[in-house]
Structure formats: C-alpha cells, structure tokens
Scaffold this active site. Structure first.
Site, PDB file in Angstrom:
ATOM      1  N   ASP A  96       0.757  -1.195   0.076  1.00 44.74           N
ATOM      2  CA  ASP A  96      -0.031  -0.199   0.079  1.00 44.74           C
ATOM      3  C   ASP A  96       0.948   1.306   0.000  1.00 44.74           C
ATOM      4  O   ASP A  96       1.854   1.340   0.785  1.00 44.74           O
ATOM      5  CB  ASP A  96      -1.125  -0.145   1.133  1.00 44.74           C
ATOM      6  CG  ASP A  96      -1.837   1.328   1.173  1.00 44.74           C
ATOM      7  OD1 ASP A  96      -2.784   1.129   0.632  1.00 44.74           O
ATOM      8  OD2 ASP A  96      -1.818   2.127   1.862  1.00 44.74           O
ATOM      9  N   ASN A 105      -2.085  12.896  -4.280  1.00 46.20           N
ATOM     10  CA  ASN A 105      -3.291  13.375  -5.252  1.00 46.20           C
ATOM     11  C   ASN A 105      -3.504  14.844  -4.774  1.00 46.20           C
ATOM     12  O   ASN A 105      -3.787  15.655  -5.617  1.00 46.20           O
ATOM     13  CB  ASN A 105      -4.225  12.488  -4.985  1.00 46.20           C
ATOM     14  CG  ASN A 105      -4.257  11.157  -5.947  1.00 46.20           C
ATOM     15  OD1 ASN A 105      -3.440  11.050  -6.942  1.00 46.20           O
ATOM     16  ND2 ASN A 105      -4.687  10.028  -5.587  1.00 46.20           N
ATOM     17  N   GLU A 114      -4.721   2.038  -4.614  1.00 44.00           N
ATOM     18  CA  GLU A 114      -3.221   2.503  -4.356  1.00 44.00           C
ATOM     19  C   GLU A 114      -2.717   0.973  -3.818  1.00 44.00           C
ATOM     20  O   GLU A 114      -1.668   1.209  -3.305  1.00 44.00           O
ATOM     21  CB  GLU A 114      -2.875   3.339  -3.597  1.00 44.00           C
ATOM     22  CG  GLU A 114      -3.191   3.631  -2.172  1.00 44.00           C
ATOM     23  CD  GLU A 114      -4.679   4.501  -1.840  1.00 44.00           C
ATOM     24  OE1 GLU A 114      -4.870   4.936  -0.836  1.00 44.00           O
ATOM     25  OE2 GLU A 114      -5.261   4.375  -2.912  1.00 44.00           O
ATOM     26  N   ASP A 164      -1.165   9.366 -10.977  1.00 45.31           N
ATOM     27  CA  ASP A 164      -1.193   8.209 -11.855  1.00 45.31           C
ATOM     28  C   ASP A 164       0.013   7.809 -12.335  1.00 45.31           C
ATOM     29  O   ASP A 164       0.396   6.832 -12.544  1.00 45.31           O
ATOM     30  CB  ASP A 164      -2.025   8.769 -13.320  1.00 45.31           C
ATOM     31  CG  ASP A 164      -3.356   8.660 -13.029  1.00 45.31           C
ATOM     32  OD1 ASP A 164      -3.877   8.226 -11.952  1.00 45.31           O
ATOM     33  OD2 ASP A 164      -4.151   9.280 -13.688  1.00 45.31           O
TER      34      ASP A 164
END
Length: 302
Positions: free
Chosen positions: A152, A160, A195, A169
């Site tokens: 993770d 973000n 993620e 991305d």
C-alpha cells in the site's frame, strides 16, 4: 449479416466491400469459394456448400463480438467440410490462413487486455483471483511455498491532493515498475484496488520472501521522485504472509487476510516497512526492525 441457405440466390457484400458470388444454391465467402476444395464440397451437394458458408458467416459475426475462440472453431469447421473426403492433406487457402491467424492474434490481444489493469499494466484483480485459486485451491501435498505481499502506498491521498491526479497516476505506474523489477521467476504483481498492489511469490521460502519484499520497499524509497515533481516523496508499507508447502486447501482468502493484518502492523508501526510473522510474532524487516514498538496484526474475521 444475412445468412443464405439452400435454394436462395442473390449476392451479399463481404466485409472488404466485395460481393461474394453465388454457387448454385448458396452464397459463399471468397476465402473458400475460389478453391479446388470448395469445388469438391460443392460437388458433394448444395447442403455441404451452404454449411460452409453458414460456418463462415457465424465466424464473422462472433469475431465482430470479440468471441474469437468460437469464431476460430467455426472457421475450422468450414475448412473440414470443404476438405472432407480428400485423401491428400488439405491445401489451406491463403486467405483462410490469414483469417485464422488474425483471429488468433485478436483473441490473444483481447485476453491479455482482459487480465491487465488499464492504468498500470500490472495484472488486475480478476487475474489475481484466478491465479490464487490455481496456486492454493488444491489440497496437494506437493505444492510449493507461496508468499503474498500486500503493498500500500503511504499517504497517497496527500500526493493526489498536493500534486494532482495526473502526478498520482504517474506515481502508481512507476511504483508498479519498481515492484516488478527483479521479481523471482514465476512471481507477478497485480493491482488489488486503488493504491494497493499484491506481489505473488510462489516457490520461495519465508526468509527469501521477506528479502524480496524488503528490496521492493527500498527501491520505492530510494527512487528519485523529485524528478517527477519537486517535493514529491513516495514510500510503501507491505504486509507479507507465507504459506508453507502442502498447506491446507482453499487458503487464498485466508492468506490475503493475514497479509492485510500484517499491512496494518506496518502502517501502525511507522509506515515504510515490511511486516511479517516469524517465531509466532509480528516483526519488521530491514531498517524498520530497530523500531521499538511493533503493533499487533489486525485480525479480520470476515
């Protein structure tokens, strides 16, 4: 598409814009129409010629829907009908051969796309579930070791929020490349969701699996993320579960839950760490092993 049966006359446009000429009783695609094999089939009776056309028409329809395996089977049936009764090996028409090759290629491409994550090109959850069933689903005492590392990204929401989703991305794509770098033979990476990613490591023992997971974590930490955008830093936390050879059947879900519980340990123990079980207790690998507090794994009951 119109499928023409016995006794029907007329013409039908082919996919490349030509008109397929008629036989005496059926419209037949050019792939077999202009061959000696088709002449033999036509002499055997109009019903045989019509069946050839029927199979080819169905193949074209199935191919247009992406059902390439079934389309190929119908093309094979058309060829079998056209060459029935011949003593010599059939001379496969070149156009027919090209059509079969095209269908094979499109089927392979479609299958590959169906098991890949569109953003990261890692395997997707569908492929992961199928492979885990294969690797862990059988009560086979000869089965080898299997380690599952649940990965993770740490504080990914902040990435973000701070740098935007396009940067996020790119981070996901680069993390996958780093995770896949140097994996043992037979191992693979799959996107678990958001993620989170899974490294599936078959055929290696527990200590080796810990070393592989720790190397992956370190590669992510050491990567020059500031080259993507100034101020960017990315780390991952990993929960690693290991199933010894000859373990109980149906262990895929249970092993994923153990990995998830150990991922919780890595997160609660400071992140940027690999957590695993050894000697009956949770431990951290590598540089994180010197941390004083190691959280207990979260136990998931459902």
């Amino acid at each position: 598409m119109t499928i023409v049966g016995p006794g029907v006359t007329g013409s039908e446009p082919a996919r490349d814009g030509r008109t397929w000429p008629h036989t005496r009783d059926a419209t037949v695609p050019m792939s077999l129409r202009d061959t000696a094999a088709f002449d033999d089939a036509e002499e055997a009776g109009p019903d045989n010629a019509s069946l050839i056309h029927l199979h080819e028409s169905i193949a074209a329809l199935l191919a247009s829907r992406g059902q390439y395996r079934q389309a190929y089977q119908h093309l094979r049936s058309a060829l079998d009908l056209a060459t029935a009764g011949q003593n010599d090996p059939p001379q496969i028409p070149e156009q027919f051969r090209r059509e079969v090759d095209r269908l094979r290629k499109e089927h392979a491409e479609a299958h590959e796309q169906s098991i890949r994550d569109s953003l990261t090109a890692s395997y997707n959850r569908r492929y992961l579930d199928q492979r885990l069933v294969t690797l862990l689903g059988d009560a086979d005492t000869t089965r080898t070791d299997l380690a599952i590392a649940l990965v993770d990204l740490d504080w990914f929401k902040q990435v973000n929020d701070t740098f935007g989703h396009l940067v996020g991305d790119r981070v996901l794509q680069r993390v996958v490349e780093l995770l896949q770098d140097g994996l043992p033979e037979g191992a693979f990476c799959a996107r678990y969701g958001g993620e989170e990613f899974v490294l599936v490591l078959p055929g290696i023992d527990g200590p080796t699996a810990v070393a592989v997971a720790e190397s992956a974590r370190a590669r992510v930490e050491r990567h020059p993320w500031s080259k993507i955008v100034l101020g960017l830093r990315v780390t991952v936390s990993i929960g690693l579960s290991h199933e010894p050879p000859g373990g109980p059947s149906g262990a895929a879900e249970r092993q994923l839950k153990r990995a998830d519980g150990l991922l919780y340990t890595a997160k609660q123990s400071g992140r940027n760490a690999v957590a695993y079980h050894a000697d009956g207790q949770a431990k951290l690998a590598g540089a994180a092993a010197g941390r004083r507090a190691v959280a207990e794994p979260r136990v998931l009951t459902h």
